[in-house]
Design an enzyme around this catalytic site. Structure first.
Site, PDB file in Angstrom:
ATOM      1  N   ASP A   1       0.866  -1.036   0.064  1.00 29.56           N
ATOM      2  CA  ASP A   1      -0.106  -0.178  -0.012  1.00 29.56           C
ATOM      3  C   ASP A   1       0.886   1.238   0.043  1.00 29.56           C
ATOM      4  OD1 ASP A   1      -2.103  -1.849   0.469  1.00 29.56           O
ATOM      5  OD2 ASP A   1      -2.933  -0.734   1.985  1.00 29.56           O
TER       6      ASP A   1
ATOM      7  N   HIS B   1       4.850  -7.341   0.283  1.00 31.77           N
ATOM      8  CA  HIS B   1       4.768  -8.681  -0.285  1.00 31.77           C
ATOM      9  C   HIS B   1       5.432  -8.732  -1.591  1.00 31.77           C
ATOM     10  CE1 HIS B   1       1.470  -9.582   2.456  1.00 31.77           C
ATOM     11  NE2 HIS B   1       1.635  -8.265   3.023  1.00 31.77           N
TER      12      HIS B   1
ATOM     13  N   SER C   1       9.153   4.943   5.373  1.00 29.79           N
ATOM     14  CA  SER C   1       9.386   3.720   4.509  1.00 29.79           C
ATOM     15  C   SER C   1       9.321   4.035   2.949  1.00 29.79           C
ATOM     16  CB  SER C   1       8.865   2.377   5.009  1.00 29.79           C
ATOM     17  OG  SER C   1       7.716   2.660   5.382  1.00 29.79           O
TER      18      SER C   1
END
Length: 288
Positions: free
Chosen positions: A92, A149, A253
């Protein structure tokens, strides 16, 4: 002035980076009962976190701020594109930049680019497979889901820890700090896939830069001042499937993905700088 602002000032003018990281890390990991709950509630309100997506919606469920920040989502909340020739978005966030790697350089923002070799820790054998390949950079805001992921099936070949700065990685900083992603502390994971090489670069930021991988646990911060590399040959090889979790961030991040030349047909046309991403949605089309 917020607690975060005070901590940034302390980092710039008072405390050495490793001491500030340790301090903030202890605060984020502290299990302080109702105080922790109040901090989480304030964070949710300040950044507009959508807790209806979280596996546990109540702030009181989380024993520490780290538990909250790395919260898992409810099952089925991020459907994964099933087409085997379409990559899944790994996180996301918001697209920062994407496109071809030209002359070994990766675009950071208008007027700024940086060396792919520097990004990958200075190892010629790691950067060579990505010559004339493609890249995508995705920024994760404080409100986002912070687990990373896999965009496709891959076999882990190496991991590199690169020490560095802890600049914020938000869009404004990306526009104004040259060489940002090749300067900040980061963890590089390279994979072998059926379609070509893949690198997942997890860039830390904003004081702590705490980064974990599924196979090695917490990699940063670690107090190292030198680049450290691990290789995973033969029986040590680790296979991760498409959309399988490969790591997570605690606090600021960005993820930079590198793909080998000729590996991609194209990125999804709607993915442009500033576009919001959701893990599992279509990312790019592989060449047949």
């Amino acid at each position: 002035m917020s607690i975060t602002d005070n901590l940034k000032i302390a980092g710039q003018y008072c405390l050495p980076k490793h001491l500030l990281s340790r301090l903030v890390g202890k605060l984020a990991a502290a299990e302080a009962g109702s105080l922790t709950t109040r901090i989480i509630e304030a964070f949710v309100k300040r950044y507009g976190v959508n807790m209806s997506e979280a596996l546990h919606e109540e702030a009181s469920h989380y024993k520490s701020f780290n538990d909250f920040f790395t919260r898992p989502l409810k099952e089925g909340m991020r459907p994964v594109v099933e087409d085997p020739m379409t990559l899944a978005l790994p996180v996301d966030g918001t697209v920062s930049q994407l496109g071809p790697i030209r002359q070994g350089r990766v675009i950071q923002a208008k007027g700024h680019d940086y060396s792919a070799r520097e990004l990958l820790g200075g190892f010629d054998d790691l950067v060579a497979p990505f010559k004339d390949g493609d890249f995508a950079t995705i920024y994760l805001a404080p409100k986002d889901y912070h687990r990373i992921h896999m965009p496709l099936d891959g076999v882990l070949e190496s991991m590199v820890f690169v020490p560095g700065d802890l600049f914020s990685v938000n869009p404004l900083t990306a526009q104004n700090v040259p060489n940002l992603f090749a300067r900040n502390e980061r963890v590089v994971a390279t994979f072998r896939t059926e379609h070509g090489p893949l690198a997942m670069v997890l860039v830390g930021a904003t004081i702590v830069a705490s980064i974990e991988t599924r196979w090695a646990g917490c990699i940063a911060p670690c107090g190292r001042k030198e680049v450290k590399r691990w290789d995973y040959p033969g029986e040590q090889a680790i296979t991760l499937k498409k959309a399988e979790e490969m790591g997570l961030f605690k606090l600021g991040s960005t993820v930079v993905c590198l793909f080998g030349p000729g590996m991609l047909e194209q990125f999804e046309p709607h993915l442009q700088p500033g576009v919001v991403t959701r893990m599992g949605a279509p990312f790019a089309r592989l060449k047949g």
